[in-house]
Design a protein around this motif. Structure first.
Motif, PDB file in Angstrom:
ATOM      1  N   HIS A  82       1.015  -1.258  -0.129  1.00  0.00           N
ATOM      2  CA  HIS A  82       0.288  -0.021   0.000  1.00  0.00           C
ATOM      3  C   HIS A  82       0.780   1.294  -0.025  1.00  0.00           C
ATOM      4  N   LYS A  83       1.813   1.271   0.792  1.00  0.00           N
ATOM      5  CA  LYS A  83       2.782   2.444   0.994  1.00  0.00           C
ATOM      6  C   LYS A  83       3.544   2.804  -0.347  1.00  0.00           C
ATOM      7  N   THR A  86       0.615   4.294  -2.749  1.00  0.00           N
ATOM      8  CA  THR A  86       0.664   5.576  -2.343  1.00  0.00           C
ATOM      9  C   THR A  86       1.961   6.472  -2.766  1.00  0.00           C
ATOM     10  N   ARG A  87       2.925   6.092  -2.772  1.00  0.00           N
ATOM     11  CA  ARG A  87       4.242   6.817  -3.221  1.00  0.00           C
ATOM     12  C   ARG A  87       4.028   7.108  -4.723  1.00  0.00           C
ATOM     13  N   TYR A  90       1.694  10.001  -5.274  1.00  0.00           N
ATOM     14  CA  TYR A  90       2.283  11.215  -4.864  1.00  0.00           C
ATOM     15  C   TYR A  90       3.109  11.653  -5.952  1.00  0.00           C
ATOM     16  N   ASP A 177      -1.485  14.709   1.029  1.00  0.00           N
ATOM     17  CA  ASP A 177      -0.674  13.694   1.515  1.00  0.00           C
ATOM     18  C   ASP A 177      -1.938  12.646   2.037  1.00  0.00           C
ATOM     19  N   ILE A 180      -4.520  11.187  -0.568  1.00  0.00           N
ATOM     20  CA  ILE A 180      -3.921  10.063  -1.287  1.00  0.00           C
ATOM     21  C   ILE A 180      -3.962   9.063  -0.745  1.00  0.00           C
ATOM     22  N   ALA A 181      -3.380   8.997   0.781  1.00  0.00           N
ATOM     23  CA  ALA A 181      -3.169   7.749   1.614  1.00  0.00           C
ATOM     24  C   ALA A 181      -4.447   7.209   1.711  1.00  0.00           C
ATOM     25  N   VAL A 184      -5.902   5.249  -1.052  1.00  0.00           N
ATOM     26  CA  VAL A 184      -5.324   4.111  -1.238  1.00  0.00           C
ATOM     27  C   VAL A 184      -5.802   3.021  -0.289  1.00  0.00           C
ATOM     28  N   GLU A 185      -5.822   3.432   0.872  1.00  0.00           N
ATOM     29  CA  GLU A 185      -6.132   2.522   1.880  1.00  0.00           C
ATOM     30  C   GLU A 185      -7.832   2.137   1.748  1.00  0.00           C
TER      31      GLU A 185
END
Length: 192
Positions: A82-83, A86-87, A90, A177, A180-181, A184-185
């Motif tokens: 997931h991270k 997210t990146r 971004y 930030d 977007i996080a 995604v979650e």
């Protein structure tokens, strides 16, 4: 038609600036000549007509907005979770902000497509290819989620980008930030 690739690219980049600033109706050969600071008539030596220019502008914006492969390669060394998704989103937002003119030009082309079937057909092909490239990349990299996950992320980011580049005050109360996080979650399946 002239064949100097550097000059053609400069004219296409000038056309993108005109389209982003003045809209579809402002996109004339004379306006492109003025933006590129070349003699009147230069653009007409490189493009058969306005439709040819629009077609090539569409392709050029896609080139300009495509991420640098070495940047993607570096980013993809991170764990595919997931991270990382997210990146990647971004990075997409950052790329669009850095080349605001290309994104706005594409938005103008979308509006032009509502009036002109030949532009619509071209954009359908380009946007379909963009979406398929995103799906293929996501699935090929074994990132979490499936094809519909990618489509939902595409739709959510499209809305965010349109507001960010046209009326950023709408989303000003919400930190990007975090948006977007959260996107995604909420869209990706839960992490194992």
């Amino acid at each position: 038609m002239r064949q100097n690739p550097g000059r053609r690219t400069a004219l296409l980049d000038a056309a993108i600036e005109v389209l982003a600033r003045d809209g579809s109706r402002g996109l004339t050969f004379r306006a492109v000549d003025a933006e590129a600071a070349v003699p009147n008539g230069t653009t007409s030596n490189y493009f058969a007509n306005r439709d040819d220019l629009l077609n090539q502008v569409t392709q050029r914006t896609r080139e300009r907005l495509t991420p640098n492969p070495s940047d993607v390669e570096t980013t993809m060394r991170e764990p595919h979770d997931h991270k990382l998704v997210t990146r990647l989103l971004y990075d997409l937002l950052d790329r669009m902000r850095r080349d605001r003119s290309s994104y706005l030009a594409m938005f103008e082309l979308r509006l032009e497509a509502t009036r002109r079937p030949e532009v619509r057909a071209l954009l359908i092909d380009v946007f379909r290819a963009n979406l398929q490239d995103g799906i293929d990349f996501h699935l090929g990299a074994s990132l979490p989620g499936d094809e519909i996950t990618v489509v939902l992320l595409y739709l959510a980011m499209s809305g965010l980008l349109i507001d960010d580049l046209t009326v950023p005050e709408v989303l000003a109360p919400y930190p990007y930030d975090q948006l977007i996080a959260d996107m995604v979650e909420r869209i990706l399946p839960p992490a194992p």
